[in-house]
Design an enzyme around this catalytic site. Structure first.
Site, PDB file in Angstrom:
ATOM      1  CB  CYS A 180      25.162   1.581 -64.490  1.00 33.29           C
ATOM      2  SG  CYS A 180      24.515   1.447 -66.313  1.00 33.29           S
ATOM      3  CD  GLU A 209      30.183   6.615 -62.395  1.00 33.71           C
ATOM      4  OE1 GLU A 209      28.964   6.719 -61.362  1.00 33.71           O
ATOM      5  OE2 GLU A 209      30.158   5.983 -63.420  1.00 33.71           O
ATOM      6  CG  HIS A 233      26.912   5.801 -64.701  1.00 34.11           C
ATOM      7  ND1 HIS A 233      27.922   5.300 -64.852  1.00 34.11           N
ATOM      8  CD2 HIS A 233      26.127   5.486 -65.589  1.00 34.11           C
ATOM      9  CE1 HIS A 233      27.686   4.024 -65.644  1.00 34.11           C
ATOM     10  NE2 HIS A 233      26.519   4.337 -66.332  1.00 34.11           N
TER      11      HIS A 233
HETATM   12  N1  GLN Z   1      24.289  -1.843 -70.556  1.00 41.29           N
HETATM   13  C1  GLN Z   1      25.397  -2.227 -69.691  1.00 41.29           C
HETATM   14  C2  GLN Z   1      25.226  -3.703 -69.239  1.00 41.29           C
HETATM   15  O1  GLN Z   1      24.155  -4.414 -69.578  1.00 41.29           O
HETATM   16  C3  GLN Z   1      25.225  -1.420 -68.656  1.00 41.29           C
HETATM   17  C4  GLN Z   1      25.786   0.074 -69.051  1.00 41.29           C
HETATM   18  C5  GLN Z   1      26.348   0.679 -67.860  1.00 41.29           C
HETATM   19  O2  GLN Z   1      27.162   0.257 -66.832  1.00 41.29           O
HETATM   20  N2  GLN Z   1      26.692   2.169 -68.211  1.00 41.29           N
HETATM   21  O3  GLN Z   1      26.351  -4.212 -68.774  1.00 41.29           O
END
Ligand code: GLN
Length: 198
Positions: free
Chosen positions: A80, A180, A178
């Site tokens: 992410c 994890e 994610h």
């Molecule tokens: N939207 C977040 C970002 O731009 C990432 C979201 C997440 O890691 N769950 O950093």
């Protein structure tokens, strides 16, 4: 020899990654300073807030050491926000947003938009036998991938069908979702395999 896998620990969902890694029989280590990074055979860049993570990495003098280890071939998994931090290019980033880079992709931040801000579903990931239950939280997607980037997963249905959500380029692995959160260790297992094969 026991392998040490670090988790960038200045911001983000650090604990869950440490737990999954601990279950894989490696030494899992929160990384907050360069001396801790030096102990790592591999690194996880967790989810969180990518602009804050980059700024904190600068403040704590981890930014250049991480960039250098990535360039030197340290196996690394970005999830992410961590995927954003590995990307060479960002769409819809904050003004002046920095990344460690190394992954030849353009990542669109907060790509899924407000309606599907957070969602989950089962997706096939290349290299894993059974589908993975993937949880997306204000997730990015890969808008464009360079020739050396292997696509490992795409969204299978809905408005975002076909969008790239997992990639690998050599020693770098990244997922929009994610891996994890459900205690499924298979994506982290791919990272540990990379330590042995790259
Ligand atoms: N939207 C977040 C970002 O731009 C990432 C979201 C997440 O890691 N769950 O950093």
């Amino acid at each position: 020899m026991t392998l040490t896998v670090g988790v960038f620990a200045l911001q983000g969902d650090v604990r869950e990654h440490l737990e999954v890694l601990g279950g894989l029989g490696v030494r899992a280590l929160g990384v907050r300073r360069p001396s801790e990074l030096d102990l790592c055979d591999a690194l996880v860049l967790p989810g969180g807030e990518s602009t804050t993570m980059a700024k904190l990495a600068r403040t704590f003098e981890l930014f250049d050491p991480i960039r250098k280890r990535l360039a030197d071939g340290m196996p690394t998994l970005g999830t992410c926000a961590g995927m954003i931090l590995l990307a060479d290019r960002i769409e819809d980033g904050a003004a002046g947003q920095e990344t460690f880079g190394g992954l030849d992709v353009t990542v669109r931040r907060n790509a899924f938009g407000r309606q599907v801000d957070s969602f989950e579903g089962d997706i096939d990931v290349k290299g894993l036998v059974e589908p993975m239950h993937a949880v997306f939280i204000r997730a990015p997607w890969v808008e464009q991938a360079g020739p050396d980037v292997e696509v490992l997963a795409r969204v299978e249905d809905g408005a975002a069908a076909g969008r790239i959500v997992a990639v690998r380029q050599g020693h770098l692995l990244a997922t929009s979702f994610h891996p994890e959160v459900n205690g499924d260790p298979r994506v982290h297992g791919l990272l540990v395999d990379l330590i042995r094969t790259t």
